[in-house]
Design an enzyme around this catalytic site. Sequence first.
Site, short mmCIF file in Angstrom:
data_model
loop_
_atom_site.label_atom_id
_atom_site.label_comp_id
_atom_site.label_asym_id
_atom_site.label_seq_id
_atom_site.Cartn_x
_atom_site.Cartn_y
_atom_site.Cartn_z
N LEU A 106 5.29 -27.29 -22.25
CA LEU A 106 4.84 -28.13 -21.14
C LEU A 106 3.76 -27.43 -20.31
O LEU A 106 3.62 -26.21 -20.37
CB LEU A 106 6.05 -28.48 -20.26
CG LEU A 106 7.18 -29.19 -21.05
CD1 LEU A 106 8.49 -29.11 -20.29
CD2 LEU A 106 6.80 -30.63 -21.35
N PRO A 107 3.00 -28.20 -19.53
CA PRO A 107 1.82 -27.63 -18.86
C PRO A 107 2.11 -26.63 -17.75
O PRO A 107 1.40 -25.62 -17.63
CB PRO A 107 1.10 -28.86 -18.30
CG PRO A 107 1.60 -30.01 -19.10
CD PRO A 107 3.01 -29.67 -19.44
N THR A 138 4.03 -21.81 -20.05
CA THR A 138 3.70 -20.66 -19.20
C THR A 138 3.96 -21.05 -17.76
O THR A 138 3.25 -21.89 -17.20
CB THR A 138 2.23 -20.24 -19.39
OG1 THR A 138 2.01 -19.88 -20.75
CG2 THR A 138 1.89 -19.05 -18.50
N LYS A 213 3.08 -12.84 -20.60
CA LYS A 213 2.07 -13.87 -20.78
C LYS A 213 1.12 -13.93 -19.58
O LYS A 213 -0.11 -14.08 -19.74
CB LYS A 213 2.74 -15.23 -20.97
CG LYS A 213 1.77 -16.42 -21.07
CD LYS A 213 0.83 -16.29 -22.25
CE LYS A 213 -0.21 -17.40 -22.27
NZ LYS A 213 0.35 -18.74 -22.53
N LYS A 288 -4.25 -22.30 -13.37
CA LYS A 288 -2.82 -22.24 -13.05
C LYS A 288 -2.24 -20.88 -13.40
O LYS A 288 -1.50 -20.27 -12.61
CB LYS A 288 -2.10 -23.36 -13.79
CG LYS A 288 -0.59 -23.41 -13.58
CD LYS A 288 0.18 -22.73 -14.71
CE LYS A 288 -0.01 -23.43 -16.04
NZ LYS A 288 0.79 -22.80 -17.11
#
Length: 341
Positions: A106-107, A138, A213, A288
């Site tokens: 998912l975003p 992430t 990450k 983001k």
Amino acid sequence: MASLRKASTRFNHLLWQQSPKCTNLSLVNGVKHMSSLETLGFIGLGNMGNHMARNLVKKGHKLVVFDVSKNAMKTIENMEGCENCVQTVNSPADVAAQCKHIITMLPATQHVQEVYTNRGTGIFSAIQENSLLVDSSTIDPAASQEMAAIAAEKDSSYVDAPVSGGVNAARDAALTFMVGGAPRSFEMAQKYLSVMGRNVVHCGPVGTGQAAKICNNMLLGISMIGTSEAMNLGKKLGLEPKLLAKILNTSSGRCWSSEVYNPCPGVLDGVPSSNNYEGGFGTALMTKDLGLANNAATVNKSPIPMGSLAHQIYRIMTSSGYAGKDFSSAYQFLQDQEEKS
């Protein structure tokens, strides 16, 4: 109405279970054979998730899938060469009601929280005991730890498993997974992640996959801006872009952004810069991720002057019409700034 919907979902699942098994044709010593593996849930069929899900199907897994885009679900449901391999449902809860092993892609943090914790449609509203939840989004490490705590309360396991490598690596099952979770949970998740990736690394407890990450993507954002500046300057100085890229990639300036994902149009085929920066990893998503890195740095009192500057540049890009373009459009952004000056 809720009980009727649940009964309908259960009935459709029984019918689907009785359909022909999803099979994978592969060559062993030149002979085709067929294999069948367990059904998995998959939520999030965007640029990355679509390829990841397809690779699971190609290896013999049946999937129960959900995405907010009906077109995305229809596309994978109708993928060539595998009849009755994919079932689409109406919510994450429907996925959880049918599958004990679920992968999400998912975003951002808010999407993960909605998909997992929504009281009516979220995974946790219908989760089965002893489920395994693998989140490849992430997000903020603290959010991953929150999801893991809720999963534990429901006698289930959660691992954070964000990915690196980009859309091409997702397509080619060559991703790197950075996994945070208990050793036993990691072992369970690894067999699925290894189908979608080339490197599956256990980083430690829940949240450490996200930490790895965030650090990776901060460096990636910095290096992409640096590569864009170098390619733009070289072109202004009269160097042919392909020649400059060749020199960089055999010299000390070599990096992933210059060698594998060059931001200058025409240098490489099959990358977003040669497709008007369409597809790939969006500028808004890079913004983001850099925001997550900046937040983590603030909390941990870790100075990141270059990471902070990269975040500012990508924020400007996002608000200047580049949000939906690949993050390598930093090169185009620099050229646009020249024209305005």
